[in-house]
Structure formats: C-alpha cells, structure tokens
Design an enzyme around this catalytic site. Structure first.
Site, PDB file in Angstrom:
ATOM      1  N   TYR A 124       0.839  -1.211   0.000  1.00 60.13           N
ATOM      2  CA  TYR A 124       0.000   0.000   0.000  1.00 60.13           C
ATOM      3  C   TYR A 124       0.868   1.252   0.000  1.00 60.13           C
ATOM      4  O   TYR A 124       0.655   2.175  -0.795  1.00 60.13           O
ATOM      5  CB  TYR A 124      -0.926  -0.025   1.219  1.00 60.13           C
ATOM      6  CG  TYR A 124      -1.826   1.176   1.332  1.00 60.13           C
ATOM      7  CD1 TYR A 124      -3.050   1.218   0.670  1.00 60.13           C
ATOM      8  CD2 TYR A 124      -1.469   2.273   2.116  1.00 60.13           C
ATOM      9  CE1 TYR A 124      -3.901   2.315   0.780  1.00 60.13           C
ATOM     10  CE2 TYR A 124      -2.303   3.379   2.242  1.00 60.13           C
ATOM     11  CZ  TYR A 124      -3.511   3.394   1.567  1.00 60.13           C
ATOM     12  OH  TYR A 124      -4.336   4.493   1.679  1.00 60.13           O
ATOM     13  N   LYS A 128       1.529   4.361  -2.933  1.00 64.80           N
ATOM     14  CA  LYS A 128       1.392   5.777  -2.603  1.00 64.80           C
ATOM     15  C   LYS A 128       2.709   6.521  -2.839  1.00 64.80           C
ATOM     16  O   LYS A 128       2.724   7.654  -3.342  1.00 64.80           O
ATOM     17  CB  LYS A 128       0.961   5.937  -1.141  1.00 64.80           C
ATOM     18  CG  LYS A 128      -0.422   5.390  -0.828  1.00 64.80           C
ATOM     19  CD  LYS A 128      -1.510   6.142  -1.581  1.00 64.80           C
ATOM     20  CE  LYS A 128      -2.894   5.715  -1.154  1.00 64.80           C
ATOM     21  NZ  LYS A 128      -3.971   6.426  -1.881  1.00 64.80           N
TER      22      LYS A 128
END
Length: 281
Positions: A124, A128
């Site tokens: 994750y 980002k």
C-alpha cells in the site's frame, strides 16, 4: 466573497465528502466542480457534478480551476485485486494531474498516506510512494502532498481493519508522544479543512509535504477585531459631551459670532430687474 474555483475528484469518500461541503460553505469559492463516477448525496448552489468514467476522462472534462483536490483512494479488499487498486490509487490520480497541467491549473493537492515510500516493504505504501514520485516528475506548477494517519469518521462502507485500528489508537493516544505523535489518528474533516487552509494561506512552493501531525494543527487564521468594542459604541456616559468646558479648551465666541465683521454691505440683487406678464410685449 472570493472568486476561486475548485475541482474535486474522489468526492464520495470519507475525506472528499467533507471537503466538498466545506468548500461550498467557504466564502473564497464561488464554484466547486466534482468529477465522480456516481452522484454524491450532497447538494449546493455552488456545486456542479460531472459524472465521468475515469478510464475515458478527456481534457475537455476538466475546466480551469485554481485548485485541484484529489481524494481518490480505495483498499485492495474493496478493489478486488492489486491491478484495480493501482488503477484507482495510482493511474487515475496521475492521469488527472496530467490533464490539469494541460489546463493550466496552478495547484494540485493530493492525499497519499503517512508511510508513503516507493521503497516501502508494504505494498500500500509503495503504491502511494510511487504516485508521489510520479507527480513530482510531472512538473506541476505547485504540488501539495497530504499524508494523513489513520482517518476517523463515519464511513458509508464498513472497514473492519480501520475500526480496530481506530480503537487501538484511541487508547494508545496518550502514549503517542514525540516522534510517535505522527501516528495518532486524525479526523477526516480536519484533513479536509487543512487542505483548504493550505490552498488559501500556505506559502507557495513547487512541492510541499504535509505530515499528519502538521495537518492536525492547521486552521483558518483568526480575524483581527479592528472595530471598537460594543462598550465603546454604547457607553453613553463615556462618549457624551461634557456639561462644562475647561478654560484651555474654550473658544472665543466673539471670534465665531462677530456679526459686524461678517455683515453683508452690498446687495447681489439687481434692483432694475422688471417682471412682465406673458401677454405683454
């Protein structure tokens, strides 16, 4: 009343919903455009909604605005696969940023994550971080990267992991001091407010990163009270004229009312003027 226009993508999520409402209520903005795949429940006179498919988004779908707020984001569980997750959290924001650059939008504000890092061990955070790097490389006029911690707020969809995380951080909050303070959970409404404060009042720089602990402290500047207090307006005893005038402040009435000095000695009326009736020649 200001004259600013804003575009919001990701307006139906937790932070995006609050952001749209706050933008519409802010006097600096006269126009708020939402680009979304579904119509948000919120309605306002300033609000315009464009229902679009992000896979086929074109330059004409994005008009000029002073700020582009990007709140796009999902979870791998909700997306169903890493491929779909990257499309929502990486490909869409980058494509929209590219279109915004072509349109001449001077400022993009984008939400990523507290641990965003292209080299992170966590998938994750890697996505980002990859998004942040790509946006920097795009060469936007101004880029503000928002890195909140765990978001608190009433979501439409239930997220078990977030609920557990919120409870854990709530009890652990007193222990999160010093460097750990950045891990404290943050209200989504505060993140939204902080983004508007950044857009309106922060120093203009090409790229600025705002960590969660900074977002918590951002607020609109307090207006200075330049008017007199209510007591000064309505304190009749203080403001009424005195009954007596001291000797130093007296004005010689003879100087002001000297009738002889200002006597009119000549008439300005022509005594030779005669008035005739209309039937007289």
């Amino acid at each position: 009343m200001g004259m600013r226009a804003a575009i919001v993508v990701g307006a139906t999520g937790l932070t995006g919903t609050s952001l749209v409402a706050q933008l519409c209520e802010n006097d600096e903005y006269i126009s708020v455009t939402v680009i979304a795949r579904q119509k948000p429940a919120f309605e306002h006179a300033k609000l315009e909604v464009k229902i679009r498919n992000f896979d086929t988004l074109e330059e004409n779908d994005i008009e000029f605005a002073h700020e582009l707020y990007c709140c796009l984001g999902t979870t791998i569980k909700k997306a169903g696969s890493r491929e779909v997750f990257e499309k929502v959290d990486f490909e869409y924001p980058l494509a929209i940023a590219s279109l915004a650059k072509k349109r001449g939008i001077p400022h993009m504000l984008v939400i990523t994550a507290m641990g965003a890092n292209a080299n992170s061990l966590f998938y994750y955070n890697r996505v980002k971080g990859k998004l942040e790097h790509a946006l920097k490389e795009l060469g936007l006029q101004r880029l503000s990267i928002i890195r909140p911690s765990l978001l608190i707020g009433a979501r439409k969809d239930f997220r078990f992991g977030e609920k557990v995380g919120q409870k854990v951080l709530k009890f652990a909050k007193p222990l999160l001091v010093g460097p750990l303070k950045r891990s404290r959970a943050i209200e989504a409404s505060q993140v939204a407010k902080a983004m508007i404060v950044i857009a309106l009042y922060s120093k203009e720089q090409p790229v600025t990163i705002y960590p969660s602990q900074k977002l918590v402290s951002l607020d609109f500047p307090k207006l200075k009270d330049e008017q007199a207090s209510r007591d000064n307006y309505f304190n009749w005893e203080k403001n009424k004229l005195p009954n007596t005038i001291d000797e130093d402040s007296k004005v010689n009435r003879d100087v002001i009312i000297n009738r002889d000095k200002f006597k009119v000695t000549e008439s300005v009326v022509d005594k030779e003027v005669n008035f005739k009736r209309r039937d007289e020649k």
